[in-house]
Design a protein around this motif. Structure first.
Motif, PDB file in Angstrom:
ATOM      1  N   CYS A  39       0.833  -1.183   0.447  1.00 24.15           N
ATOM      2  CA  CYS A  39      -0.232  -0.216   0.241  1.00 24.15           C
ATOM      3  C   CYS A  39       0.986   1.556  -0.040  1.00 24.15           C
ATOM      4  O   CYS A  39       0.288   2.846  -0.144  1.00 24.15           O
ATOM      5  N   LYS A  40       2.210   0.924   0.070  1.00 23.97           N
ATOM      6  CA  LYS A  40       3.516   2.024   0.440  1.00 23.97           C
ATOM      7  C   LYS A  40       2.157   2.949   1.452  1.00 23.97           C
ATOM      8  O   LYS A  40       2.462   4.310   1.762  1.00 23.97           O
ATOM      9  N   GLU A  41       1.775   2.950   2.568  1.00 23.29           N
ATOM     10  CA  GLU A  41       1.570   3.275   3.627  1.00 23.29           C
ATOM     11  C   GLU A  41       2.232   3.073   4.946  1.00 23.29           C
ATOM     12  O   GLU A  41       2.594   2.404   5.815  1.00 23.29           O
ATOM     13  N   PHE A  42       2.543   4.377   5.610  1.00 22.51           N
ATOM     14  CA  PHE A  42       3.245   3.837   7.691  1.00 22.51           C
ATOM     15  C   PHE A  42       1.439   3.411   8.294  1.00 22.51           C
ATOM     16  O   PHE A  42       0.411   4.685   8.241  1.00 22.51           O
ATOM     17  N   PHE A  43       1.688   3.011   9.469  1.00 21.40           N
ATOM     18  CA  PHE A  43       0.580   2.893  10.055  1.00 21.40           C
ATOM     19  C   PHE A  43       0.934   2.783  11.933  1.00 21.40           C
ATOM     20  O   PHE A  43       1.955   2.649  11.850  1.00 21.40           O
ATOM     21  N   VAL A  71      11.641   7.513   4.790  1.00 21.27           N
ATOM     22  CA  VAL A  71      11.492   8.648   3.950  1.00 21.27           C
ATOM     23  C   VAL A  71      10.197   8.257   2.976  1.00 21.27           C
ATOM     24  O   VAL A  71      10.518   7.040   1.909  1.00 21.27           O
ATOM     25  N   ILE A  72       9.002   9.514   3.256  1.00 21.94           N
ATOM     26  CA  ILE A  72       8.497   8.773   1.730  1.00 21.94           C
ATOM     27  C   ILE A  72       8.199   9.624   0.731  1.00 21.94           C
ATOM     28  O   ILE A  72       8.069  10.965   1.165  1.00 21.94           O
ATOM     29  N   SER A  73       7.449   9.389  -0.667  1.00 18.49           N
ATOM     30  CA  SER A  73       7.855  10.475  -1.894  1.00 18.49           C
ATOM     31  C   SER A  73       6.791  11.184  -1.422  1.00 18.49           C
ATOM     32  O   SER A  73       5.339  10.359  -1.516  1.00 18.49           O
ATOM     33  N   GLY A  74       6.115  12.334  -1.981  1.00 16.05           N
ATOM     34  CA  GLY A  74       5.206  13.131  -1.756  1.00 16.05           C
ATOM     35  C   GLY A  74       4.299  12.974  -3.360  1.00 16.05           C
ATOM     36  O   GLY A  74       5.079  12.413  -4.824  1.00 16.05           O
ATOM     37  N   PRO A  75       3.175  13.271  -3.829  1.00 10.05           N
ATOM     38  CA  PRO A  75       2.808  13.473  -5.018  1.00 10.05           C
ATOM     39  C   PRO A  75       3.914  14.060  -6.602  1.00 10.05           C
ATOM     40  O   PRO A  75       3.431  13.300  -7.221  1.00 10.05           O
ATOM     41  N   GLU A  76       4.066  14.853  -5.910  1.00 10.85           N
ATOM     42  CA  GLU A  76       4.924  15.416  -6.956  1.00 10.85           C
ATOM     43  C   GLU A  76       6.704  14.810  -6.971  1.00 10.85           C
ATOM     44  O   GLU A  76       7.219  15.083  -8.195  1.00 10.85           O
ATOM     45  N   ASN A  77       6.522  13.805  -6.255  1.00 12.29           N
ATOM     46  CA  ASN A  77       7.683  12.477  -6.768  1.00 12.29           C
ATOM     47  C   ASN A  77       7.285  11.152  -6.879  1.00 12.29           C
ATOM     48  O   ASN A  77       8.426  10.927  -6.729  1.00 12.29           O
ATOM     49  N   LYS A  78       6.032  11.652  -7.745  1.00 13.06           N
ATOM     50  CA  LYS A  78       5.960  10.132  -8.338  1.00 13.06           C
ATOM     51  C   LYS A  78       6.719   9.229  -9.618  1.00 13.06           C
ATOM     52  O   LYS A  78       6.441   7.850  -9.175  1.00 13.06           O
ATOM     53  N   HIS A  79       7.561   9.641 -10.033  1.00  7.68           N
ATOM     54  CA  HIS A  79       8.947   8.843 -10.227  1.00  7.68           C
ATOM     55  C   HIS A  79       9.844   8.772  -9.658  1.00  7.68           C
ATOM     56  O   HIS A  79      11.244   8.132 -10.301  1.00  7.68           O
ATOM     57  N   GLU A  80       9.975   8.871  -8.616  1.00  4.99           N
ATOM     58  CA  GLU A  80      11.236   8.465  -7.717  1.00  4.99           C
ATOM     59  C   GLU A  80      10.748   7.287  -7.614  1.00  4.99           C
ATOM     60  O   GLU A  80      10.099   6.248  -7.836  1.00  4.99           O
ATOM     61  N   TYR A  81      12.049   6.869  -6.646  1.00  5.10           N
ATOM     62  CA  TYR A  81      12.054   5.326  -6.601  1.00  5.10           C
ATOM     63  C   TYR A  81      11.503   4.345  -5.367  1.00  5.10           C
ATOM     64  O   TYR A  81      10.890   5.595  -4.127  1.00  5.10           O
ATOM     65  N   THR A  82      10.468   3.812  -5.468  1.00  4.31           N
ATOM     66  CA  THR A  82       9.081   3.636  -4.454  1.00  4.31           C
ATOM     67  C   THR A  82       9.333   2.179  -3.950  1.00  4.31           C
ATOM     68  O   THR A  82       8.483   1.926  -3.155  1.00  4.31           O
ATOM     69  N   GLU A  83      10.273   1.474  -5.117  1.00  3.23           N
ATOM     70  CA  GLU A  83       9.880  -0.216  -4.523  1.00  3.23           C
ATOM     71  C   GLU A  83      11.098  -0.532  -4.197  1.00  3.23           C
ATOM     72  O   GLU A  83      12.628  -0.180  -4.344  1.00  3.23           O
ATOM     73  N   PRO A  84      10.750  -1.072  -2.830  1.00  3.47           N
ATOM     74  CA  PRO A  84      11.563  -1.411  -1.965  1.00  3.47           C
ATOM     75  C   PRO A  84      12.106  -2.594  -2.535  1.00  3.47           C
ATOM     76  O   PRO A  84      11.755  -3.683  -3.071  1.00  3.47           O
TER      77      PRO A  84
END
Length: 322
Positions: A39-43, A71-84
């Protein structure tokens, strides 16, 4: 600028504190205790527990506080690396190893891929969508859709075939059973008629003999009465007795003819050996043969070839009955 899931604290010792993102929607700032890689979310601990229990998310991977991303990327950085990374969950996938054809993070590159040729994904992915590899994947997907539709159509056709086949073969079986029943009914009636005919013949014969022996008996009684009446007159008795000799001889001949005619038909029903073998056999009435048919060799959209092969197999009925 404040980023969702992060709260920046001002001051000389400012530090980023990661907060629970679902709780932030309710204006609550609770420290994050876990991170969902799907989900790419913090809980927070409460939301994480609920996330683990829900049917749609119970299979998701949750990283605890010691391993989760900071660190979590904001919506303006949608092309940043997000896959662990699957090997190092705390790191993002940033490289593609051409040598091993696998996705790797920085730790992977240092530990296991020092001598490999690796590309930075952000560089090689820029023109990827217009390249051959992506185009081939799209063609394969389109081909699979076509083949799946063809398969679905074939399955639906076979559904109809199965229904019609069952109806047709049951009809044929029952028609044949009716023919067999008719045959045995006709044979039974023929045998019953033969028995009745023979019985009538014998009854007619015996019926014709009854008046004969009754008449014969009447004549003997008449002679006997005459002789008894002459018992006191020896002369008359002598004469009547000599007259009776010839009559008695004739009556004896008549009785011999009656005994000769007194012959009836003795018969018994015997089972047909062929029918007996049929009754004790396991294939009486017929058998069910299994015909397996596969399609002719045809090149499908995905490149998979299909063949037509027909087999005829006699069902083992004992296996189905058990």
């Amino acid at each position: 600028m404040e980023v969702p899931g992060k709260k920046l604290q001002a001051g000389p010792n400012a530090e980023d504190t990661t907060y629970c993102q679902p709780c932030e929607q309710d204006d609550e700032n609770l420290p994050a205790e876990a991170y969902c890689t799907v989900c790419k979310e913090f809980f927070c601990s409460k939301c994480a527990s609920l996330h683990r229990k829900q049917k749609m998310s119970r299979s998701h991977t949750l990283l605890d506080k010691s391993n989760m991303l900071t660190v979590i990327s904001g919506p303006e950085n949608k092309h940043e690396y997000t896959e662990p990374c699957g090997v190092h969950p705390e790191e993002f996938i940033k490289y593609f190893c051409n040598t091993h054809q696998t996705l790797i993070c920085g730790h992977c590159a240092v530990q296991n891929h020092r001598s490999c040729h690796a590309d930075v994904i952000s560089d090689v992915s820029k023109a990827f969508k217009n390249g051959k590899e992506y185009g081939d994947a799209i063609k394969t997907i389109a081909g699979l859709f076509e083949d799946i539709d063809s398969c679905a159509s074939s399955v639906e056709i076979n559904v109809d075939v199965v229904v019609k086949l069952g109806v047709n073969e049951v009809y044929k079986l029952r028609r044949y059973r009716e023919e067999v029943n008719k045959y045995f009914e006709e044979r039974e009636q023929a045998l019953l008629k033969l028995i009745e005919k023979t019985k009538n013949m014998d009854e007619e014969l015996l019926g014709s003999l009854k008046p004969k022996y009754e008449n014969l008996k009447s004549k003997v009684e008449e002679i006997n009465t005459t002789l008894e009446a002459r018992g006191n007159n020896m002369i008359q008795l002598f004469i009547e007795t000599n007259r009776a000799k010839e009559l008695l001889e004739g009556l004896q001949i008549e009785l011999a003819h009656i005994n000769k005619e007194n012959v009836i038909h003795h018969y018994e029903f015997r089972k047909d050996p062929t029918t007996e073998r049929l009754i004790v056999s396991d294939t009486g009435l017929g058998t069910l043969e299994h015909i397996v048919t596969e399609p002719h060799k045809i090149a499908s959209a995905s490149g998979i070839s299909e063949y037509l092969i027909t087999f005829v197999i006699t069902f083992d009925e004992t296996e189905y009955n058990n």
